[in-house]
Design an enzyme around this catalytic site. Structure first.
Site, PDB file in Angstrom:
ATOM      1  N   CYS A  35       0.736  -1.286  -0.092  1.00 17.23           N
ATOM      2  CA  CYS A  35       0.032   0.094   0.074  1.00 17.23           C
ATOM      3  C   CYS A  35       0.803   1.290  -0.149  1.00 17.23           C
ATOM      4  CB  CYS A  35      -1.021  -0.069   1.333  1.00 17.23           C
ATOM      5  SG  CYS A  35      -1.712   1.598   1.597  1.00 17.23           S
ATOM      6  N   CYS A  38       0.247   3.857   2.854  1.00 14.28           N
ATOM      7  CA  CYS A  38       0.808   3.345   4.081  1.00 14.28           C
ATOM      8  C   CYS A  38       2.104   3.530   4.184  1.00 14.28           C
ATOM      9  CB  CYS A  38       0.529   1.744   4.129  1.00 14.28           C
ATOM     10  SG  CYS A  38      -1.131   1.171   4.124  1.00 14.28           S
TER      11      CYS A  38
END
Length: 288
Positions: A35, A38
Site C-alpha cells: 500500500c 501506508c
C-alpha cells in the site's frame, strides 16, 4: 526507534499488547507493504511514538496478522484504531498526517493514564483521559484541597470550603456514554444526597441545582463510599459533553464534605463519519 513503538508479525501479539497496555492509549496502524499511502505515512506514525511517550504504537501488517485485522473489521489500509483498556475508542482510515496527529492528541489527553484504575465494567473505561481538565470547575472547593486531587487515586482529596455542599462540573473532549461511577470518601463526611445533570451550557449555581430537575438523584450509603459501583441511568446518558454532580449534604451533617476519589465510567460515542471510511486514494493496486 522509541521503546513504545512495536512491529507485530503474529496475530497472538495483538491481544498480548492490548492486555499489557492496560489504561494506556494504544494506537494500532493496520498497514500493508503493498500500500503506497501506508508507506508514505509510516515515518509520521513512527515519529509519534516519541512525541507521545505514554501511549503504545503498534504497526500491524494485515498480511502477516490477517486474523487480528479481520477481528477488528479492517477493510482498507491504512486503518488506525485507538484503544484503551482493550476497548475500541475510535478509528480512522486514510493517510492524512494532520488528521492522524489531531486524533492521537485528542485521545492521548494529558498522558497521565498510568494513574488510572481499571473500570471493572466490561466494555467501558475510566473516562478521565477524555476529561478536559481546563474546562472543569468546582464550586465551594477548599483552596488546600481542590477538585483535581479527587481525579486520581494517587493521594489527596477534595474538600468543601464554607459548608457541606459542592458542585462538580466535568467537561469532556468528545461525546461520551456514561454508565456508572465510583466515589471513595470517608464514612462520616462523604457525600450523601447527590444530583446528576448533563450538558449544561455553563456551570450551574447552588440555587439552580437545588430547584432544577436532575437526570438522576441518588442517596449514597457509607458502603457506597468504599468505591462500590454506582449505577446511573445509562439510557439517558448516551451523548454527554459535560457532567455535573451537585452534592447536597454529607453522611453525618459534618461541617465539610470530602471526596478522596471520583471515577466516571463509560465509553466514547461511536459516531461514524463517512469521510473516515472512504477508500484510500492512490494508484491502482496501492490500497489494500
Amino acid at each position: 526507534m522509541a521503546a513504545n513503538f512495536k512491529v507485530l508479525t503474529e496475530d497472538a501479539q495483538f491481544q498480548t499488547e492490548l492486555n499489557q497496555a492496560g489504561a494506556k492509549l494504544v494506537v494500532a496502524d493496520f498497514t500493508s507493504a503493498r500500500c503506497g499511502p501506508c508507506q508514505r505515512i509510516a515515518p509520521v506514525f513512527a515519529d509519534m511514538a516519541g512525541r507521545f511517550p505514554n501511549a503504545v504504537f503498534l504497526k500491524i501488517d494485515v498480511n502477516q496478522c490477517s486474523g487480528a485485522a479481520a477481528s477488528q473489521g479492517v477493510s482498507a489500509t491504512p486503518t488506525f484504531i485507538f484503544y484503551r483498556n482493550k476497548t475500541k475508542l475510535d478509528s480512522l482510515q486514510g493517510a492524512d498526517p494532520e488528521t492522524l496527529k489531531a486524533r492521537v492528541s485528542q485521545h492521548y489527553g494529558d498522558g497521565d493514564s498510568e494513574e488510572m484504575e481499571d473500570s471493572g465494567v466490561p466494555g467501558h473505561i475510566d473516562l478521565l483521559p477524555m476529561v478536559n481538565k481546563s474546562g472543569c470547575e468546582c464550586l465551594n472547593e477548599s483552596d488546600d484541597h481542590p477538585f483535581t486531587q479527587a481525579l486520581n487515586s494517587a493521594g489527596g482529596y477534595l474538600e468543601s470550603d464554607t459548608d457541606e455542599q459542592l458542585i462538580l462540573y466535568l467537561s469532556f473532549n468528545q461525546g461520551v456514554k456514561v454508565h456508572s461511577m465510583r466515589i471513595k470518601a470517608p464514612a462520616d463526611c462523604g457525600p450523601k444526597t447527590i444530583k446528576v445533570f448533563i450538558n449544561q451550557p455553563h456551570t450551574i449555581d447552588f440555587d439552580t441545582a437545588e430547584s432544577a430537575n436532575p437526570i438522576q438523584e441518588i442517596t449514597l450509603s457509607p458502603k457506597d463510599l468504599e468505591g462500590e459501583l454506582i449505577t446511573l441511568k445509562y439510557v439517558k446518558l448516551q451523548n454527554v459533553m459535560n457532567f455535573t454532580i451537585f452534592i447536597k449534604d454529607n453522611q453525618t451533617e459534618a461541617e465539610t464534605t470530602q471526596i478522596s476519589y471520583l471515577q466516571i465510567i463509560g465509553s466514547p460515542v461511536q459516531t461514524t463519519k463517512m469521510a473516515d471510511f472512504k477508500r484510500v486514494a492512490g494508484k491502482k493496486g496501492e490500497s489494500h
